[in-house]
Design a protein around this motif. Sequence first.
Motif, PDB file in Angstrom:
ATOM      1  N   ALA A  89      58.681   6.461  12.238  1.00  0.00           N
ATOM      2  CA  ALA A  89      59.921   7.137  11.857  1.00  0.00           C
ATOM      3  C   ALA A  89      59.734   8.648  12.003  1.00  0.00           C
ATOM      4  O   ALA A  89      58.642   9.173  11.733  1.00  0.00           O
ATOM      5  N   PRO A  90      60.771   9.362  12.450  1.00  0.00           N
ATOM      6  CA  PRO A  90      60.644  10.802  12.735  1.00  0.00           C
ATOM      7  C   PRO A  90      60.031  11.627  11.594  1.00  0.00           C
ATOM      8  O   PRO A  90      59.222  12.514  11.842  1.00  0.00           O
ATOM      9  N   GLN A  91      60.390  11.316  10.370  1.00  0.00           N
ATOM     10  CA  GLN A  91      59.901  12.118   9.242  1.00  0.00           C
ATOM     11  C   GLN A  91      58.410  11.937   8.972  1.00  0.00           C
ATOM     12  O   GLN A  91      57.822  12.697   8.207  1.00  0.00           O
ATOM     13  N   PHE A  92      57.781  10.950   9.621  1.00  0.00           N
ATOM     14  CA  PHE A  92      56.357  10.691   9.395  1.00  0.00           C
ATOM     15  C   PHE A  92      55.490  10.954  10.625  1.00  0.00           C
ATOM     16  O   PHE A  92      54.285  10.701  10.604  1.00  0.00           O
TER      17      PHE A  92
ATOM     18  N   VAL B  52      70.766  -4.699  10.565  1.00  0.00           N
ATOM     19  CA  VAL B  52      69.435  -4.289  10.102  1.00  0.00           C
ATOM     20  C   VAL B  52      68.704  -5.488   9.504  1.00  0.00           C
ATOM     21  O   VAL B  52      67.520  -5.713   9.790  1.00  0.00           O
ATOM     22  N   GLN B  53      69.391  -6.290   8.709  1.00  0.00           N
ATOM     23  CA  GLN B  53      68.763  -7.478   8.126  1.00  0.00           C
ATOM     24  C   GLN B  53      68.381  -8.482   9.214  1.00  0.00           C
ATOM     25  O   GLN B  53      67.312  -9.091   9.155  1.00  0.00           O
ATOM     26  N   ALA B  54      69.226  -8.636  10.226  1.00  0.00           N
ATOM     27  CA  ALA B  54      68.913  -9.542  11.339  1.00  0.00           C
ATOM     28  C   ALA B  54      67.668  -9.060  12.087  1.00  0.00           C
ATOM     29  O   ALA B  54      66.829  -9.871  12.502  1.00  0.00           O
ATOM     30  N   TYR B  55      67.541  -7.744  12.250  1.00  0.00           N
ATOM     31  CA  TYR B  55      66.345  -7.179  12.890  1.00  0.00           C
ATOM     32  C   TYR B  55      65.096  -7.543  12.096  1.00  0.00           C
ATOM     33  O   TYR B  55      64.097  -8.004  12.656  1.00  0.00           O
TER      34      TYR B  55
ATOM     35  N   GLN C 276      65.288   0.480   4.507  1.00  0.00           N
ATOM     36  CA  GLN C 276      65.335   1.947   4.597  1.00  0.00           C
ATOM     37  C   GLN C 276      64.526   2.466   5.774  1.00  0.00           C
ATOM     38  O   GLN C 276      64.924   3.409   6.444  1.00  0.00           O
ATOM     39  N   LEU C 277      63.385   1.848   6.034  1.00  0.00           N
ATOM     40  CA  LEU C 277      62.569   2.245   7.181  1.00  0.00           C
ATOM     41  C   LEU C 277      63.356   2.039   8.469  1.00  0.00           C
ATOM     42  O   LEU C 277      63.427   2.934   9.309  1.00  0.00           O
ATOM     43  N   VAL C 278      63.958   0.872   8.632  1.00  0.00           N
ATOM     44  CA  VAL C 278      64.721   0.585   9.840  1.00  0.00           C
ATOM     45  C   VAL C 278      65.917   1.522   9.944  1.00  0.00           C
ATOM     46  O   VAL C 278      66.198   2.081  11.018  1.00  0.00           O
ATOM     47  N   LEU C 279      66.605   1.743   8.835  1.00  0.00           N
ATOM     48  CA  LEU C 279      67.757   2.661   8.839  1.00  0.00           C
ATOM     49  C   LEU C 279      67.355   4.071   9.255  1.00  0.00           C
ATOM     50  O   LEU C 279      68.149   4.791   9.862  1.00  0.00           O
ATOM     51  N   SER C 280      66.118   4.462   8.967  1.00  0.00           N
ATOM     52  CA  SER C 280      65.674   5.824   9.295  1.00  0.00           C
ATOM     53  C   SER C 280      65.495   6.046  10.793  1.00  0.00           C
ATOM     54  O   SER C 280      65.333   7.175  11.226  1.00  0.00           O
TER      55      SER C 280
END
Length: 179
Positions: A103-106, A51-54, A25-29
């Motif tokens: 992440a932008p929201q933080f 995302v999982q590979a990252y 979720q963090l990476v997706l954000s």
Amino acid sequence: MRGLATPTLLGEQVTLREYRDDDRQLVLSVVHDPLIPLMTTVPQTACTTEVQAYIERQRRRASNGDGFQFVVVENALGRAVGQVGITFREQNHERASVGYWIAPQFRGHRYAAGALRTLADWALHSLTVERLELYVEPWNEASCRTAESAGFEREGLLRRWERVGSERRDMYMYSLVRQ
């Protein structure tokens, strides 16, 4: 130094820990952030496989001897808010570069500065690192303030230093050296 393990580092405001599968979720954000995927290996799509590979690549960096990538977790609520990492630039690991994103929201809560201070303190006192380097685009005043608040000093402007997307861009070089 191959076969290293990523430690957990406790700072005043944040904890730095190894990536876990539940950090998707963090990476997706940040996959649609206008800069993070251009300047890092974060995928530019929300593809689950990418995302999982990252996440797997971040986990392997320590065991490969390339450096350490940490998830930044705020201490107050235990939320994953970003990433900070160190990449070795010399075979003897005396010089390394540092990178981070939140992440932008933080953003705006000084998590990056806390993460950078925690990482730098550990790297300069527990590893063989003598010099940490950090690169910031001149327009990114918030990142300049983050670097300076963590004790990094601006050394100069590196013209057309780094490729960001399809163009080469100028970067300020910051450093922090072991005393």
